[in-house]
Design an enzyme around this catalytic site. Structure first.
Site, PDB file in Angstrom:
ATOM      1  N   GLN A  11       0.862  -1.304   0.023  1.00  7.72           N
ATOM      2  CA  GLN A  11      -0.103   0.125  -0.069  1.00  7.72           C
ATOM      3  C   GLN A  11       0.962   1.217   0.043  1.00  7.72           C
ATOM      4  O   GLN A  11       1.944   1.226   0.624  1.00  7.72           O
ATOM      5  CB  GLN A  11      -0.891  -0.005   1.165  1.00  7.72           C
ATOM      6  CG  GLN A  11      -2.307  -0.127   1.000  1.00  7.72           C
ATOM      7  CD  GLN A  11      -3.197  -0.372   2.033  1.00  7.72           C
ATOM      8  OE1 GLN A  11      -3.143  -1.172   2.613  1.00  7.72           O
ATOM      9  NE2 GLN A  11      -4.055   0.774   2.280  1.00  7.72           N
ATOM     10  N   SER A  91       4.462  -5.996   2.944  1.00  2.00           N
ATOM     11  CA  SER A  91       3.072  -6.303   3.347  1.00  2.00           C
ATOM     12  C   SER A  91       2.314  -6.826   2.512  1.00  2.00           C
ATOM     13  O   SER A  91       2.571  -7.990   2.084  1.00  2.00           O
ATOM     14  CB  SER A  91       2.734  -4.914   3.838  1.00  2.00           C
ATOM     15  OG  SER A  91       1.434  -4.960   4.658  1.00  2.00           O
ATOM     16  N   LEU A  92       1.265  -6.222   1.872  1.00  2.00           N
ATOM     17  CA  LEU A  92       0.429  -6.810   0.985  1.00  2.00           C
ATOM     18  C   LEU A  92       1.051  -7.416  -0.348  1.00  2.00           C
ATOM     19  O   LEU A  92       0.950  -8.642  -0.623  1.00  2.00           O
ATOM     20  CB  LEU A  92      -0.571  -5.367   0.273  1.00  2.00           C
ATOM     21  CG  LEU A  92      -0.903  -5.643  -1.386  1.00  2.00           C
ATOM     22  CD1 LEU A  92      -1.910  -6.768  -1.385  1.00  2.00           C
ATOM     23  CD2 LEU A  92      -1.214  -4.245  -1.930  1.00  2.00           C
ATOM     24  N   ARG A 116      -8.412  -9.659   2.736  1.00  5.91           N
ATOM     25  CA  ARG A 116      -7.435  -8.906   3.773  1.00  5.91           C
ATOM     26  C   ARG A 116      -7.875  -7.381   3.616  1.00  5.91           C
ATOM     27  O   ARG A 116      -8.000  -6.938   4.614  1.00  5.91           O
ATOM     28  CB  ARG A 116      -6.173  -9.235   3.232  1.00  5.91           C
ATOM     29  CG  ARG A 116      -5.049  -8.768   3.973  1.00  5.91           C
ATOM     30  CD  ARG A 116      -3.625  -9.122   3.423  1.00  5.91           C
ATOM     31  NE  ARG A 116      -2.608  -8.863   4.099  1.00  5.91           N
ATOM     32  CZ  ARG A 116      -2.011  -7.611   4.025  1.00  5.91           C
ATOM     33  NH1 ARG A 116      -2.181  -6.637   3.232  1.00  5.91           N
ATOM     34  NH2 ARG A 116      -0.839  -7.275   4.807  1.00  5.91           N
ATOM     35  N   HIS A 200      -0.450  -3.420  10.787  1.00  9.96           N
ATOM     36  CA  HIS A 200       0.890  -4.155  11.467  1.00  9.96           C
ATOM     37  C   HIS A 200       1.014  -3.500  12.923  1.00  9.96           C
ATOM     38  O   HIS A 200       1.937  -3.476  13.537  1.00  9.96           O
ATOM     39  CB  HIS A 200       2.042  -3.853  10.872  1.00  9.96           C
ATOM     40  CG  HIS A 200       2.084  -4.251   9.484  1.00  9.96           C
ATOM     41  ND1 HIS A 200       2.037  -5.630   9.173  1.00  9.96           N
ATOM     42  CD2 HIS A 200       1.945  -3.545   8.313  1.00  9.96           C
ATOM     43  CE1 HIS A 200       2.023  -5.869   7.801  1.00  9.96           C
ATOM     44  NE2 HIS A 200       1.891  -4.667   7.317  1.00  9.96           N
ATOM     45  N   GLN A 249       1.460 -11.808   9.833  1.00  9.93           N
ATOM     46  CA  GLN A 249       1.943 -10.474   9.318  1.00  9.93           C
ATOM     47  C   GLN A 249       0.732  -9.427   9.682  1.00  9.93           C
ATOM     48  O   GLN A 249       1.620  -8.149   9.894  1.00  9.93           O
ATOM     49  CB  GLN A 249       2.011 -10.660   7.711  1.00  9.93           C
ATOM     50  CG  GLN A 249       2.806  -9.788   6.806  1.00  9.93           C
ATOM     51  CD  GLN A 249       2.044  -9.333   5.638  1.00  9.93           C
ATOM     52  OE1 GLN A 249       0.587  -9.205   5.580  1.00  9.93           O
ATOM     53  NE2 GLN A 249       2.622  -9.568   4.672  1.00  9.93           N
TER      54      GLN A 249
END
Length: 309
Positions: A11, A91-92, A116, A200, A249
């Protein structure tokens, strides 16, 4: 020894107009965008190409938008037999990396990413939180600042992005306290981030619980090449371990600095940023100036590289 690594953005790499040139140039991109729209139940290309920006910035749209773009670019290079030795995603981006490594199909990866994004957006409403970037202090200093500030509220490092850039995440009170301490400790810059939730951090636990059942329902395979996981910064190939690390994660920090350093120590000399933007290329340069980084997200960048390979 590994030589070539693909990195997949997360992102904040999205922009209005992303992928439009790919769609117009490559039949494969057209096909994948149409297929993605069927899976998602809305026209993802319309939002990517034309916005508006407010809509594209919504987590539930941003995540599939970046994932689809990254997977298209990866497939275009696969058609030219240009493959990575190692992969990682921020991340993503870890989901895109897993598709590139053959652990997830594009369809299953997109279903997971869609859910998600929705769950993270919902968690941000249920347990509002915020994030901030701290620039000019070391990771160790930021960890210590968060421990001190956590008396005011939940706060922890979310992304160790470069040796002197760490994003923090948590409750508004916790993050504001950490920002104040960081300024006192001489941070060069303390920047509040415009986000829809405390990514996170423990405030994502409600999303994490529901994501677990999604991940358990998907048929992960062992990865064909090592995937460096955000949670550990180490390579993983085993399907059950991959699933478990994706689950963790959501509430664990992204250990990006260690990830890049560990990949370099395995012999990586070229990093390709596969997807929209140049965020990760910039971070790699801050981690190790000597390493070659090549963003490949637009037709111009892709065709320029094709002429060299």
């Amino acid at each position: 020894m590994a030589n070539r690594a693909f990195l997949f953005p997360g992102q904040a790499s999205q922009y209005v107009g992303m992928g439009k040139d790919l769609y117009e140039r490559y039949p494969l991109a057209k096909e994948i965008y149409e297929h993605a729209g069927e899976i998602l139940g809305f026209d993802i290309k319309e939002v990517c190409f034309n916005g508006p920006d407010d809509q594209l910035k919504q987590t539930r749209i941003t995540q599939p938008a970046i994932f689809v773009h990254s997977c298209i670019v990866n497939r275009i290079f696969g058609e030219r037999n240009f493959y990575p030795d190692l992969v990682a995603g921020h991340s993503l981006g870890e989901y895109s990396a897993l598709v590139a490594a053959g652990s997830l199909t594009f369809e299953d990866g997109l279903k997971a990413v869609k859910r998600r994004g929705e769950l993270m957006q919902q968690a941000g409403k249920k347990q509002p939180g915020t994030m901030a970037a701290i620039i000019g202090l070391t990771g160790e200093e930021v960890v210590e600042i968060c421990q001190t500030a956590s008396k005011a509220g939940i706060v922890q490092p979310a992304n160790f992005n470069s040796p002197t850039q760490v994003a923090i995440s948590g409750s508004v009170e916790g993050v504001e306290k950490a920002m104040a301490i960081a300024r006192q400790r001489g941070a060069k810059k303390v920047v509040p981030l415009v986000v829809s939730g405390a990514f996170h951090s423990p405030l994502m636990e409600s999303a994490q619980k529901e994501l677990k059942s999604v991940l358990q329902s998907l048929p992960f395979k062992n990865a064909a090449i090592p995937v460096y996981a955000n949670v550990t910064a180490n390579p993983v190939t085993e399907a059950d371990q991959i699933r478990e690390l994706l689950f963790k994660q959501l509430t664990f920090p992204v250990r990006w600095v260690e990830t890049i350093q560990n990949m370099i120590s395995k012999g990586v000399s070229e990093f390709y940023e596969v997807g929209p933007g140049k965020v990760l290329s910039g971070l790699v340069k801050r981690i190790d100036r000597k390493i070659k980084t090549i963003p490949i997200g637009t037709v111009e960048e892709i065709e320029s590289l094709f002429q060299q390979i």
